[in-house]
Design an enzyme around this catalytic site. Structure first.
Site, PDB file in Angstrom:
ATOM      1  N   THR A  71     -94.806 -17.849 -17.999  1.00 12.11           N
ATOM      2  CA  THR A  71     -96.123 -17.213 -17.949  1.00 12.11           C
ATOM      3  C   THR A  71     -97.072 -17.870 -18.939  1.00 12.11           C
ATOM      4  O   THR A  71     -98.221 -18.200 -18.609  1.00 12.11           O
ATOM      5  CB  THR A  71     -96.005 -15.706 -18.231  1.00 12.11           C
ATOM      6  OG1 THR A  71     -95.055 -15.126 -17.333  1.00 12.11           O
ATOM      7  CG2 THR A  71     -97.357 -15.028 -18.022  1.00 12.11           C
ATOM      8  N   ASN A 120     -94.330 -12.854 -25.673  1.00 13.85           N
ATOM      9  CA  ASN A 120     -93.852 -14.014 -24.935  1.00 13.85           C
ATOM     10  C   ASN A 120     -94.980 -14.851 -24.348  1.00 13.85           C
ATOM     11  O   ASN A 120     -94.947 -16.078 -24.370  1.00 13.85           O
ATOM     12  CB  ASN A 120     -92.908 -13.546 -23.822  1.00 13.85           C
ATOM     13  CG  ASN A 120     -92.263 -14.699 -23.091  1.00 13.85           C
ATOM     14  OD1 ASN A 120     -91.830 -15.665 -23.711  1.00 13.85           O
ATOM     15  ND2 ASN A 120     -92.210 -14.618 -21.788  1.00 13.85           N
ATOM     16  N   LYS A 128     -94.354  -2.927  -8.688  1.00 14.35           N
ATOM     17  CA  LYS A 128     -94.307  -2.770 -10.145  1.00 14.35           C
ATOM     18  C   LYS A 128     -93.546  -1.494 -10.468  1.00 14.35           C
ATOM     19  O   LYS A 128     -93.480  -0.567  -9.646  1.00 14.35           O
ATOM     20  CB  LYS A 128     -95.714  -2.694 -10.741  1.00 14.35           C
ATOM     21  CG  LYS A 128     -95.790  -3.140 -12.191  1.00 14.35           C
ATOM     22  CD  LYS A 128     -95.734  -4.660 -12.310  1.00 14.35           C
ATOM     23  CE  LYS A 128     -95.934  -5.090 -13.757  1.00 14.35           C
ATOM     24  NZ  LYS A 128     -96.040  -6.566 -13.864  1.00 14.35           N
ATOM     25  N   LYS A 164     -92.521  -7.790  -5.307  1.00 12.89           N
ATOM     26  CA  LYS A 164     -92.149  -8.526  -6.516  1.00 12.89           C
ATOM     27  C   LYS A 164     -93.000  -8.014  -7.660  1.00 12.89           C
ATOM     28  O   LYS A 164     -94.226  -7.913  -7.536  1.00 12.89           O
ATOM     29  CB  LYS A 164     -92.404 -10.031  -6.341  1.00 12.89           C
ATOM     30  CG  LYS A 164     -91.819 -10.856  -7.479  1.00 12.89           C
ATOM     31  CD  LYS A 164     -90.325 -10.999  -7.329  1.00 12.89           C
ATOM     32  CE  LYS A 164     -89.654 -11.645  -8.539  1.00 12.89           C
ATOM     33  NZ  LYS A 164     -89.479 -10.700  -9.662  1.00 12.89           N
ATOM     34  N   LYS A 213    -101.678 -11.647  -6.796  1.00 10.98           N
ATOM     35  CA  LYS A 213    -101.173 -12.788  -7.557  1.00 10.98           C
ATOM     36  C   LYS A 213    -100.208 -13.634  -6.729  1.00 10.98           C
ATOM     37  O   LYS A 213    -100.316 -14.868  -6.693  1.00 10.98           O
ATOM     38  CB  LYS A 213    -100.482 -12.286  -8.825  1.00 10.98           C
ATOM     39  CG  LYS A 213    -100.050 -13.371  -9.787  1.00 10.98           C
ATOM     40  CD  LYS A 213     -99.329 -12.777 -10.992  1.00 10.98           C
ATOM     41  CE  LYS A 213    -100.175 -11.775 -11.729  1.00 10.98           C
ATOM     42  NZ  LYS A 213     -99.503 -11.226 -12.924  1.00 10.98           N
ATOM     43  N   SER A 242     -90.046 -16.958 -11.317  1.00 13.15           N
ATOM     44  CA  SER A 242     -89.181 -15.908 -10.779  1.00 13.15           C
ATOM     45  C   SER A 242     -88.814 -16.221  -9.329  1.00 13.15           C
ATOM     46  O   SER A 242     -87.675 -15.998  -8.896  1.00 13.15           O
ATOM     47  CB  SER A 242     -89.884 -14.547 -10.852  1.00 13.15           C
ATOM     48  OG  SER A 242     -89.804 -13.995 -12.147  1.00 13.15           O
TER      49      SER A 242
END
Length: 424
Positions: free
Chosen positions: A198, A229, A114, A78, A102, A357
């Site tokens: 986030t 954001n 990533k 992820k 994380k 997510s």
């Protein structure tokens, strides 16, 4: 005998080098699991792809793209996809590794991944942006999927990019696969609450950290680096709690107002090409002066490696909330700790995005969607439970929150690795 060299030798002060130092610091707290620690220093898989597209003027341009899957012991990979001219394999490796930590820190059933393309998307037309997204997705399609690796938005990518990625993957596999990416538009299987998740996570962890420090948010002075954001949403929530934003830095420069910047005016202008410095309600100062601004809370929400040793010595903040990934280099981390500055590390502080997510992914599989209030309640509960466990670990071992986060997360990752064993 285990070879001790890392997958890629880190360059000085690089994101990958920072991550490797963070892993080394947690090994003494892993007990018998330390024998598996080398697993954390080696990405499972790294894919480099050529992304050729035909430009609007007929030229054929080539861009380099990456997708790294760091560790998938606990579930599918992820992690986001960023479009930026400074993207490198080493950076993407570090970002994928931080995603591994994380997702484990908040106990989501994911591993870390990533991706990125080395490109300046501001120089592309909308059609060229779509072409580069679709070609990149086709190239990495051999390793992504709703059960294997689920991309999401990151720097310079958004819901539209995710829609193109989802459509491209779906066309290549012969059926609509909404769960292959998260951060999609709502009518394509996106989740309510995802856009602000986030920034909300930064606020929730920051609010708890401030409470434990005895720092009253009413009147607290906050400096925010990075006003996209994450930074802008966190700023809004802190202002709602009574704090004031005294400094903002974005790609256009730095603006300061010790009485507090008016976010209602600042945020719309920051979304235009003029950026934050186009706002008239503050003083424009040189970028390095951002670190000298008197503040109680510092939120680095831009890119990696922003807080170096000199800046760590300068800041007057009592609390640092890492909205960005890897914003503090290890030397600066030590200086902040010596000065008594509390750092809530990225791998817990900005985990709100991946948490929602996860909610989106679950909703896509069930085709049943929750309302935003339910999502925020679930998000806040997961973030608070994770932070409280990490804080207990920090208190028990008398270590920083960063090392405690790694201790909790790496124990989960390596326990999964040990229990699964090695194949074949």
């Amino acid at each position: 005998m285990s070879e001790k060299l890392s997958f890629v030798q880190p360059t000085p002060n690089s994101p990958w080098g920072t991550y490797l130092q963070q892993v080394d610091r947690v090994i003494p707290y892993l007990g018998d699991l330390a024998r598996w620690a080398e697993t954390l220093k080696r990405p499972k898989r790294a894919l480099i792809v050529d992304v050729p597209i035909e430009m609007d003027d007929g030229r054929i341009a080539h861009y380099e793209g990456y997708r790294v899957q760091h560790n998938m012991s606990r579930g599918p990979g992820k992690g986001g996809v960023r479009f930026h001219p400074d993207v490198t394999l080493e950076e993407v490796m570090a970002l994928s590794a931080w995603m591994t930590v994380k997702t484990a820190a908040v106990n989501l059933p994911y591993g870390g991944a990533k991706g990125g393309i080395r490109v300046d998307p501001k120089k592309l037309s909308q059609k060229e942006l779509e072409k580069i997204t679709r070609r990149y997705t086709s190239e990495i399609g051999i390793i992504i999927g709703p059960h294997t690796d689920i991309p999401a938005p990151d720097v310079n990518t958004n819901g539209q990019i995710m829609a193109w990625m989802m459509d491209t993957y779906s066309m290549n596999t012969g059926g609509t696969s909404t769960g292959v990416v998260t951060g999609k538009p709502l009518h394509l299987g996106g989740s309510l609450g995802r856009v602000k998740a986030t920034g909300r996570g930064v606020f929730v962890t920051g609010r708890e950290a401030a409470r434990r420090l005895g720092l009253d948010l009413r009147g607290a002075r906050i400096a925010v680096q990075g006003f996209g954001n994450v930074g802008s949403v966190a700023a809004e929530l802190f202002v709602e709690a009574g704090a004031k934003i005294v400094a903002v830095q974005d790609h256009t420069g730095t603006i300061v107002n010790e009485n507090g910047l008016d976010l209602a005016g600042l945020i719309p202008i920051s979304r235009t090409p003029a950026g934050a410095v186009g706002f008239e309600g503050g003083d424009k100062v040189p970028n390095e002066q951002f670190w000298d601004v008197a503040c109680d809370i510092l939120i680095p929400a831009a890119l990696e490696g922003q807080i170096n040793a000199d800046r760590a010595r300068k800041t007057s903040a009592r609390l640092v909330l890492e909205g960005a990934n890897g914003p503090t280099v290890p030397e600066a981390d030590d200086i902040l700790a010596e000065r008594g500055v509390l750092v809530v590390p990225d791998v817990i502080c900005n985990a709100g995005g991946v948490t929602v997510s996860y909610f989106e992914w679950v909703q896509d599989f069930s085709s049943f969607f929750w309302d935003e209030d339910e999502i925020n309640v679930r998000l806040d509960r997961i973030m608070m439970n994770a932070l409280n466990q990490i804080w207990d670990t920090a208190d028990k071992h008398k270590i920083t929150l960063r090392t405690a986060t790694y201790a909790v997360a790496c124990e989960r990752i390596l326990t999964a690795r040990q229990e699964r064993g090695l194949y074949p």
